[in-house]
Enzyme design. Structure first.
Site, PDB file in Angstrom:
ATOM      1  N   GLU A 224     -45.515  -8.787 -18.046  1.00  6.26           N
ATOM      2  CA  GLU A 224     -45.410  -9.616 -16.851  1.00  6.26           C
ATOM      3  C   GLU A 224     -46.231 -10.908 -16.920  1.00  6.26           C
ATOM      4  OE1 GLU A 224     -45.999  -7.548 -13.184  1.00  6.26           O
ATOM      5  OE2 GLU A 224     -44.535  -5.999 -13.646  1.00  6.26           O
ATOM      6  N   GLU A 405     -40.732  -0.398 -15.705  1.00  7.02           N
ATOM      7  CA  GLU A 405     -41.453  -0.125 -14.465  1.00  7.02           C
ATOM      8  C   GLU A 405     -40.471  -0.151 -13.312  1.00  7.02           C
ATOM      9  OE1 GLU A 405     -44.973  -2.383 -13.566  1.00  7.02           O
ATOM     10  OE2 GLU A 405     -45.640  -2.406 -15.653  1.00  7.02           O
TER      11      GLU A 405
END
Length: 498
Positions: A224, A405
């Site tokens: 991320e 995720e």
């Protein structure tokens, strides 16, 4: 960068982080909200819809392809603890969490879930769940205390034991090289604002590849990068805790460069292991038909998604984002000849992390359309999973995908009988899995799915307030207690169906 663009970036980061203020849902309300969400393409029978609403853990009869990889995910700073053990250096998150006022309740990751000392117990829990794949991260300061030099053998030995333990239990390791815990020594010389740190990351990655070699079949580079940019450099509520728009997108470029350098470092070893980035992708939709909403949504999507996807898969940054930043921005001036060729080094897969949609208004703001979880920034919208997976395949080709995720926090409580009834989590996961199944049916090459998270953990600036895990951690005693969702997920894995 103009003053106007600077203000827009700050506003966009704030809106992306928290959308519009919204109340938290109780477990029962969250379950009802998720169960009530319509998933186009699922069984449209009214009686089946009623069953889903009244029994959020009811089976949908959706079988996944043979060999589909069911897994769970964690990250080093959030679970390992052992902050000063065996030569580990300090990270930016050690500094940040020990700074008064930065983390809810003054919590730190010093102990977290004590996974460093309890990893054998945790491995056995993974086996009991039936996981086929486990996605974890390696702590850079555990390998290089100051971010440079010879690797710390005691740190390498821990990850070797973890990887061997996974193989012994028939679980495929998926290792992330960087999940936000930059060595503090590198932050002291500029952190990701310094181009040199991208090359230090490549050196670290090479040391990891040499140590663990083919025992890790899948490597993820940077977790991320967008979150580091937005939360760490625009909003300042993640480490390193800065509010510097001029620096933020230079950081984005150096994170992308570090990704490409790590890909090349793995290729140089001759390894047959696969490698790719881990990107949190937010599908962006016009909030309404107001003038300018579609155009504003396109630019918003540029900052949220295309900045990272285009540079990796197309070898270019989005022209609209560069124009919005301006030719004098530090990012634009920081791009050197050959950088995009490095960033776009061919990858073997893309890790997609999906949590929430974003609805953009004509003035570039956002609105909330769906109920939120305990994380006020997270709107519960399962169709967003389908939309982002199909969009990636449509726009960037048939690159293999893995969901690394997907999850939510629920207000979990340990009952007197020793159980944790997190029915809201089950409803959320089931409906998002159904959306992923629909994407597969429509041709998306999705190989695996990892719940966030395997266990309750240190949730960054929220400390231990939010619980995201399948396994309840009683932090005072470090007792592990599988929640109702863990028992449900075990059945999903065993049946390969939702």
């Amino acid at each position: 960068m103009s003053v106007l663009t600077r203000r827009h970036l700050l506003r966009r980061a704030a809106l992306s982080a928290s959308a519009v203020p919204a109340g938290r849902l109780s477990t029962s309300t969250a379950a009802a909200a998720v169960a009530g969400a319509t998933l186009a393409g699922c069984d449209a029978d009214p009686e089946a819809d009623d069953a889903r609403r009244t029994a959020p853990d009811a089976r949908l009869g959706l079988r996944f392809p043979d060999g589909f990889g069911w897994g769970a995910a964690t990250s080093a700073y959030q679970i390992e603890g052992a902050a000063k053990d065996d030569g580990r250096g300090e990270s930016v998150w050690d500094t940040f969490s020990h700074t008064p006022g930065r983390v809810r309740g003054g919590d730190t990751g010093d102990v977290a879930a004590d996974h460093y000392h309890r990893y054998v117990e945790d491995l056995d829990l993974m086996k009991d769940l039936g996981l086929a794949t486990y996605r974890f991260s390696i702590s850079w300061p555990r390998i290089q205390a100051d971010g440079t030099g010879a690797p710390n053998q005691r740190g390498l030995d821990f990850y070797r034991r973890l990887v061997d333990g996974l193989h012994d239990r028939g679980i495929a390791p998926m290792a992330t090289l960087f999940h936000w815990d930059l060595p503090q020594s590198l932050q002291d010389i500029g952190g990701w604002e310094s181009r040199d740190v991208a090359y230090r990351f490549a050196d670290y990655a090479e040391a990891i590849f040499e140590a663990l070699g083919p025992s890790v079949p899948v490597w993820l580079t940077i977790n991320e990068p967008k979150t580091v940019v937005q939360n760490g450099y625009l909003q300042g509520h993640h480490a390193p805790g800065l509010r510097e728009p001029d620096a933020a997108y230079l950081v984005a470029h150096h994170l992308q460069l570090a990704h490409g350098l790590a890909v090349r470092a793995l290729r140089a070893t001759g390894s047959a292991s696969r490698i790719g980035p881990a990107l949190n992708l937010h599908p962006c939709y016009p909030a309404d038909d107001a003038p300018g909403a579609a155009e504003a949504t396109q630019l918003y999507d540029g900052y949220e998604n295309r900045l990272y996807l285009d540079s990796i898969f197309k070898g270019a940054y989005p022209a609209d984002v560069l124009a919005d930043l301006g030719p004098e921005s530090r990012m634009v001036r920081g791009i050197r000849d050959g950088d995009l060729a490095i960033i776009s080094s061919p990858v073997d897969l893309l890790a997609v992390q999906y949590y929430t949609p974003i609805y953009v208004t004509g003035d570039g703001g956002t609105v909330r359309k769906w109920p939120t979880s305990e994380a006020s920034w997270q709107q519960i919208f399962p169709d967003g999973m389908y939309d982002i997976l199909t969009r990636v395949t449509r726009d960037y080709g048939d690159v293999p995908l893995t969901v690394t995720e997907n999850g939510l926090p629920t207000p979990d409580r340990l009952a007197g009988d020793g159980t944790v009834d997190d029915i809201g989590r089950i409803a959320f996961l089931r409906d998002h899995m159904a959306a992923a199944h629909r994407a597969i049916s429509d041709g998306v090459p999705l190989e695996s799915y990892h719940v966030w998270s395997l266990m309750d953990n240190f949730e960054w600036n929220e400390g231990y307030e939010q619980r995201w895990g399948l396994i309840y951690i009683d932090f005072p005693t470090q007792r592990r207690i599988p929640k109702r969702s863990a028992h449900w997920y075990r059945r999903v894995i065993a049946d390969n169906s939702v």
